[in-house]
Design a protein around this motif. Structure first.
Motif, PDB file in Angstrom:
ATOM      1  N   ASP A 103      -0.071  14.889  -7.966  1.00 20.09           N
ATOM      2  CA  ASP A 103      -1.687  14.987  -7.555  1.00 20.09           C
ATOM      3  C   ASP A 103      -1.813  15.015  -5.990  1.00 20.09           C
ATOM      4  O   ASP A 103      -2.402  14.127  -5.302  1.00 20.09           O
ATOM      5  N   ASN A 104      -0.225  15.044  -5.363  1.00 23.23           N
ATOM      6  CA  ASN A 104      -0.032  14.190  -3.759  1.00 23.23           C
ATOM      7  C   ASN A 104      -0.229  12.919  -4.349  1.00 23.23           C
ATOM      8  O   ASN A 104      -0.525  12.759  -2.268  1.00 23.23           O
ATOM      9  N   VAL A 105      -0.336  12.502  -4.355  1.00 20.21           N
ATOM     10  CA  VAL A 105      -0.355  10.904  -4.370  1.00 20.21           C
ATOM     11  C   VAL A 105       1.675  10.106  -3.428  1.00 20.21           C
ATOM     12  O   VAL A 105       2.248  10.773  -4.968  1.00 20.21           O
ATOM     13  N   ARG A 106       2.176   9.831  -2.710  1.00 19.29           N
ATOM     14  CA  ARG A 106       2.766   9.581  -2.587  1.00 19.29           C
ATOM     15  C   ARG A 106       3.192   8.336  -2.538  1.00 19.29           C
ATOM     16  O   ARG A 106       2.297   7.522  -2.550  1.00 19.29           O
ATOM     17  N   MET A 107       4.518   7.809  -2.240  1.00 19.10           N
ATOM     18  CA  MET A 107       5.403   6.803  -2.468  1.00 19.10           C
ATOM     19  C   MET A 107       6.533   6.638  -1.757  1.00 19.10           C
ATOM     20  O   MET A 107       7.025   7.127  -2.395  1.00 19.10           O
ATOM     21  N   ASN A 108       6.529   5.728  -0.647  1.00 17.56           N
ATOM     22  CA  ASN A 108       7.770   5.167   0.124  1.00 17.56           C
ATOM     23  C   ASN A 108       8.357   4.049   0.156  1.00 17.56           C
ATOM     24  O   ASN A 108       7.171   3.144   0.060  1.00 17.56           O
ATOM     25  N   ASN A 109       9.420   3.567   0.618  1.00 15.31           N
ATOM     26  CA  ASN A 109       9.378   2.071  -0.111  1.00 15.31           C
ATOM     27  C   ASN A 109      10.336   2.291   1.971  1.00 15.31           C
ATOM     28  O   ASN A 109      10.899   2.573   2.248  1.00 15.31           O
ATOM     29  N   VAL A 110       9.911   0.851   2.762  1.00 16.73           N
ATOM     30  CA  VAL A 110      10.040   0.858   4.396  1.00 16.73           C
ATOM     31  C   VAL A 110      11.221  -0.152   3.934  1.00 16.73           C
ATOM     32  O   VAL A 110      11.192  -1.255   3.535  1.00 16.73           O
ATOM     33  N   LEU A 111      11.850   0.009   4.260  1.00 13.71           N
ATOM     34  CA  LEU A 111      13.930  -1.686   4.311  1.00 13.71           C
ATOM     35  C   LEU A 111      13.499  -2.138   5.484  1.00 13.71           C
ATOM     36  O   LEU A 111      15.100  -1.857   6.363  1.00 13.71           O
ATOM     37  N   PRO A 112      12.802  -2.987   5.843  1.00 11.84           N
ATOM     38  CA  PRO A 112      13.427  -3.970   7.256  1.00 11.84           C
ATOM     39  C   PRO A 112      14.780  -4.442   6.995  1.00 11.84           C
ATOM     40  O   PRO A 112      14.938  -4.981   5.874  1.00 11.84           O
ATOM     41  N   GLY A 113      15.585  -4.596   8.144  1.00 10.98           N
ATOM     42  CA  GLY A 113      16.331  -6.006   8.381  1.00 10.98           C
ATOM     43  C   GLY A 113      15.286  -6.536   9.221  1.00 10.98           C
ATOM     44  O   GLY A 113      14.642  -7.317   7.992  1.00 10.98           O
TER      45      GLY A 113
END
Length: 234
Positions: free
Chosen positions: A168-178
């Motif tokens: 469906d072209n719905v994306r999910m990603n995570n940003v992992l800050p230090g």
């Protein structure tokens, strides 16, 4: 005429959430901001957006944010799930209530908001969800036990979601800050970072902005570390 884009930011009244809201507004997004303190409403006023004073632990408050954006702009293109701080302490000294609170703060916050925006994004033909996680999701840290545990779970949820909704072209990603400069500065913690410095909130916001953009259209289900070399695993 190009379609105007809309980004929603939870826990966006201060810290990395607020920096993400400012960066996305600078990039041309209309912004809706949820914050429990009232600072999100003030920042939204500054950015000519929609502000809601409420909690990402409340389905009703999240619904008010989404409905406010839909009433004003008729769409939601980006969701940034930020969060406050969950319980900390020695791992066996945390109570059942502490663990349940960590679940609410670090995992269910994402699931609640994602339930609301996904049908909208699917109907529009796409969207991007970016979750602010932590380096401790991949290398658990005793300083952040509930964050380590439940954001490891968030990584699993993100992959499950990303695979299901990629068609469906719905994306999910995570940003992992230090360790980011919004945290309490400590020489002991700084000594753990190969770069020898804390990260800047603006650096986190820049990565969020890229993940929200069309330039990241082929990236989904990923955990991107932004930690100055802090984590050791490869």
């Amino acid at each position: 005429m190009a379609t105007e884009k809309v980004a929603l930011i939870t826990a966006g009244g201060s810290g990395m959430g607020a920096d993400a809201a400012r960066r996305l507004a600078r990039d041309g997004f209309h912004v809706g901001i949820l914050s429990p303190s009232g600072r999100g409403e003030r920042l939204a006023d500054e950015l000519e957006g929609v502000g809601v004073t409420g909690s990402n632990q409340s389905n009703d408050d999240l619904r008010r944010l989404v409905d406010g954006a839909m009433d004003r702009w008729g769409r939601v293109d980006v969701l940034v799930n930020s969060a406050g701080h969950g319980p900390r302490g020695p791992v066996l000294e945390l109570s059942d209530d502490d663990w349940h609170a960590g679940l609410d703060v670090y995992l269910l916050n994402v699931i609640r908001a994602t339930r609301l925006v996904t049908p909208i994004m699917r109907s529009q033909g796409g969207g991007a969800i970016v979750n602010v996680s932590t380096f401790a999701a991949v290398e658990p840290d005793p300083l952040f036990p509930t964050s380590s545990v439940f954001r490891a779970g968030l990584a699993s949820f993100t992959k499950l979601f990303a695979d299901k909704y990629a068609p469906d072209n719905v994306r999910m990603n995570n940003v992992l800050p230090g360790f980011i400069a919004t945290s309490s500065a400590s020489d002991e913690l700084r000594a753990r970072i190969p770069m020898g410095r804390y990260g800047a909130p603006s650096e986190v916001a820049a990565l969020i902005s890229w993940l929200a953009s069309a330039e990241a259209a082929y990236m989904t289900g990923q955990n991107l570390r932004l930690d100055g070399g802090l984590t050791r695993s490869v």
